[in-house]
Design a protein around this motif. Structure first.
Motif, PDB file in Angstrom:
ATOM      1  N   PHE A  33     -20.814  -0.908 -11.443  1.00  0.00           N
ATOM      2  CA  PHE A  33     -20.361   0.464 -11.189  1.00  0.00           C
ATOM      3  C   PHE A  33     -21.464   1.200 -10.408  1.00  0.00           C
ATOM      4  O   PHE A  33     -22.267   1.931 -10.985  1.00  0.00           O
ATOM      5  CB  PHE A  33     -20.067   1.185 -12.511  1.00  0.00           C
ATOM      6  CG  PHE A  33     -18.960   0.561 -13.314  1.00  0.00           C
ATOM      7  CD1 PHE A  33     -17.642   0.952 -13.132  1.00  0.00           C
ATOM      8  CD2 PHE A  33     -19.237  -0.434 -14.239  1.00  0.00           C
ATOM      9  CE1 PHE A  33     -16.617   0.372 -13.863  1.00  0.00           C
ATOM     10  CE2 PHE A  33     -18.218  -1.028 -14.973  1.00  0.00           C
ATOM     11  CZ  PHE A  33     -16.898  -0.625 -14.788  1.00  0.00           C
ATOM     12  N   VAL A  65     -23.117   4.007  -8.261  1.00  0.00           N
ATOM     13  CA  VAL A  65     -22.888   5.438  -8.029  1.00  0.00           C
ATOM     14  C   VAL A  65     -24.059   6.004  -7.247  1.00  0.00           C
ATOM     15  O   VAL A  65     -25.211   5.833  -7.646  1.00  0.00           O
ATOM     16  CB  VAL A  65     -22.732   6.183  -9.377  1.00  0.00           C
ATOM     17  CG1 VAL A  65     -22.726   7.691  -9.158  1.00  0.00           C
ATOM     18  CG2 VAL A  65     -21.456   5.752 -10.088  1.00  0.00           C
ATOM     19  N   ALA A 117     -18.958   7.371  -6.500  1.00  0.00           N
ATOM     20  CA  ALA A 117     -18.802   5.922  -6.681  1.00  0.00           C
ATOM     21  C   ALA A 117     -18.737   5.268  -5.306  1.00  0.00           C
ATOM     22  O   ALA A 117     -18.029   5.747  -4.426  1.00  0.00           O
ATOM     23  CB  ALA A 117     -17.536   5.633  -7.473  1.00  0.00           C
ATOM     24  N   THR A 147     -18.348  11.224 -13.322  1.00  0.00           N
ATOM     25  CA  THR A 147     -17.508  10.503 -12.348  1.00  0.00           C
ATOM     26  C   THR A 147     -16.157  10.072 -12.909  1.00  0.00           C
ATOM     27  O   THR A 147     -15.252   9.751 -12.140  1.00  0.00           O
ATOM     28  CB  THR A 147     -18.212   9.215 -11.876  1.00  0.00           C
ATOM     29  OG1 THR A 147     -18.363   8.328 -13.009  1.00  0.00           O
ATOM     30  CG2 THR A 147     -19.567   9.511 -11.267  1.00  0.00           C
ATOM     31  N   LEU A 164     -15.798   7.276 -14.380  1.00  0.00           N
ATOM     32  CA  LEU A 164     -15.759   5.803 -14.412  1.00  0.00           C
ATOM     33  C   LEU A 164     -15.661   5.337 -15.870  1.00  0.00           C
ATOM     34  O   LEU A 164     -16.309   5.902 -16.753  1.00  0.00           O
ATOM     35  CB  LEU A 164     -17.026   5.228 -13.762  1.00  0.00           C
ATOM     36  CG  LEU A 164     -17.132   5.381 -12.246  1.00  0.00           C
ATOM     37  CD1 LEU A 164     -18.532   5.002 -11.769  1.00  0.00           C
ATOM     38  CD2 LEU A 164     -16.086   4.504 -11.549  1.00  0.00           C
TER      39      LEU A 164
END
Lengths: 125, 332
Positions: free
Chosen positions: B225, B227, B253, B306, B308
């Motif tokens: 992930f 970012v 992201a 975010t 996520l």
């Protein structure tokens, strides 16, 4: 010569670099040994951390969560809690919790702690 | 017998609280254990004998964890043991080491899937090792110096045209009593003039890399992930993003170049980690430069900023590890 270069040269002289031929290495070491430095190099970079106030709370063993004293709500349920940076808090927390066989846990004493939080715990913005 | 997931952390851990909510929502059996309850509030017993396999029980306040049931462990952020204030300094030191010995014995003697095993964490936290592996795996790395030698520091400063930064090597907090921190800082001539202080403790010095943005890559199992943290718009955060108002910075992201993705996963494998947070810099030219890997790095704020699904992905990994009974060679 720029000011930057002058400064660097000045430092190199102060450090007694043998490469510059200003001091002999042994002489420089003797000079260094004569003065015993106090403190840490890192101490030059100390600055105030992020400090937040966290309301009174305690770890609720039933819920397995840290909860706000006044509401019993998990602090994590509040928004914008984490900053990713090291944060300090003034936290009022329960220091003497009774867990009776029947009935709700009761806090008998509170204390104010200074906590540090690597995840920047920051409730209730 | 139902296999359980164990969360090892402290009482005051908001990221662990998020995992508690996630696992509870999914109906996954789990336990939470705080080493800070040891030795005064938590009882720990490890039993060994010729006629039975190792057995361990730990728990506090009447809640006992049978280690035989634990199939996956999330070793988060345990806090220090709660030693009796009535002990002398010498007694406290002895008690601390005895507590450490029994808890390390517990972690090392019983098989489970670990995210991450504390021994792996301890090794992975070594920044010289991180840079050694990162370079070997093809990451670009900055010129870096670990030293207590003022002359070596001066030489690096000269070689980098005075653009170097100081970082602490550990998460040890200097100035906690005053609620102060040491962030990454530019080293100026005035700092160099006190290089004699390195005789009291070495430092980590690194060539300052020009930044377009900071990059935090959260690696969970084989998922990445990445970012970008757009730190350069905040003057306070240009050298160290943690100094700024992090949630207010843009977090975006992004997709990594394939070779960087491959190298991140390879680095985790090399360090025996199932989770990490890798810090890199994206330069104005678009190059990616490795700074460090955090085996217990924070990620809670990234999820909240975010969206996520980091907690959910980590929960997936723990459940998969529990079900497959993956093991770690330290205990296996």
């Amino acid at each position: 010569m720029t000011e930057d270069m002058k400064t660097r040269r000045r430092f190199l002289r102060q450090a007694g670099l043998a490469a510059l031929g200003v001091f002999a290495v042994a002489g420089a070491r003797r000079a260094a040994a004569a003065s015993d430095p106090k403190g840490l190099f890192a101490g030059q970079f100390l600055e105030d951390g992020h400090v937040v106030n966290i309301p009174a709370g305690h770890y609720d063993r039933e819920q397995m969560l840290f909860v706000e004293e006044a509401t019993g709500r998990p602090m994590v349920a509040q928004s914008q809690q984490m900053t990713g940076s090291w944060t300090y808090s003034d936290t009022t927390r329960c220091t003497n919790m009774f867990y009776p066989n029947n009935g709700a846990p009761t806090c008998a004493a509170y204390d104010s702690d200074q906590d540090s939080h690597p995840d920047g715990f920051k409730p209730g913005e | 017998m139902t296999a359980e997931i164990l969360i090892v952390t402290g009482e005051h851990d908001s990221t662990a609280d998020l995992m508690v909510l996630e696992l509870r929502e999914r109906g996954v059996p789990f336990r939470r254990f705080h080493p800070q309850d040891v030795p005064r509030d938590a009882r720990v017993s490890l039993r060994f004998g010729p006629d039975h396999p190792p057995a361990a029980h730990a728990g506090a306040f009447g809640d006992t964890i049978d280690w035989d049931r634990i199939a996956a462990v999330w070793y988060r952020r345990p806090e220090p043991y709660s030693l009796s204030p009535g002990l002398t300094a010498e007694e406290r030191e002895f008690a601390y080491h005895e507590c450490t010995s029994v808890m390390q014995g517990l972690w090392r003697s019983f098989d489970a899937f670990w995210v991450n095993h504390p021994d792996r964490i301890r090794i992975a936290e070594s920044k010289p090792l991180q840079l050694t592996l990162a370079r070997r795996l093809g990451f670009a790395i900055p010129r870096t110096l670990f030293t207590n030698d003022p002359e070596a520091l001066a030489a690096l400063w000269e070689a980098c045209d005075g653009r170097i930064v100081y970082k602490s090597m550990t998460q040890g907090v200097l100035g906690q009593s005053l609620q102060q921190s040491v962030y990454t800082n530019r080293v100026g001539a005035d700092h160099l003039a006190r290089a004699d202080l390195l005789r009291n403790a070495p430092g980590l010095f690194q060539e300052e890399v020009a930044k377009a943005a900071d990059l935090r890559i959260t690696v969970i199992g084989d998922r990445l992930f990445p970012v970008e943290i757009r730190s350069q718009t905040d003057p306070d955060a240009r050298v160290d993003w943690r100094r700024g108002e992090v949630p207010r910075m843009d977090h975006v992201a992004v997709t990594l170049p394939k070779p960087i993705e491959t190298a991140c996963l390879a680095l985790n494998r090399a360090l025996g980690l199932h989770y990490s947070a890798i810090d890199m810099v994206v330069t104005p030219d678009g190059d990616h430069v490795f700074l460090e890997i955090n085996p217990s790095g924070q990620f809670g704020w990234i999820e909240s900023v975010t969206g996520l699904p980091l907690i959910a992905t980590l929960a997936d990994l723990l459940i998969e590890g529990r079900d497959r009974r993956w093991t770690d060679p330290i205990a296996g």
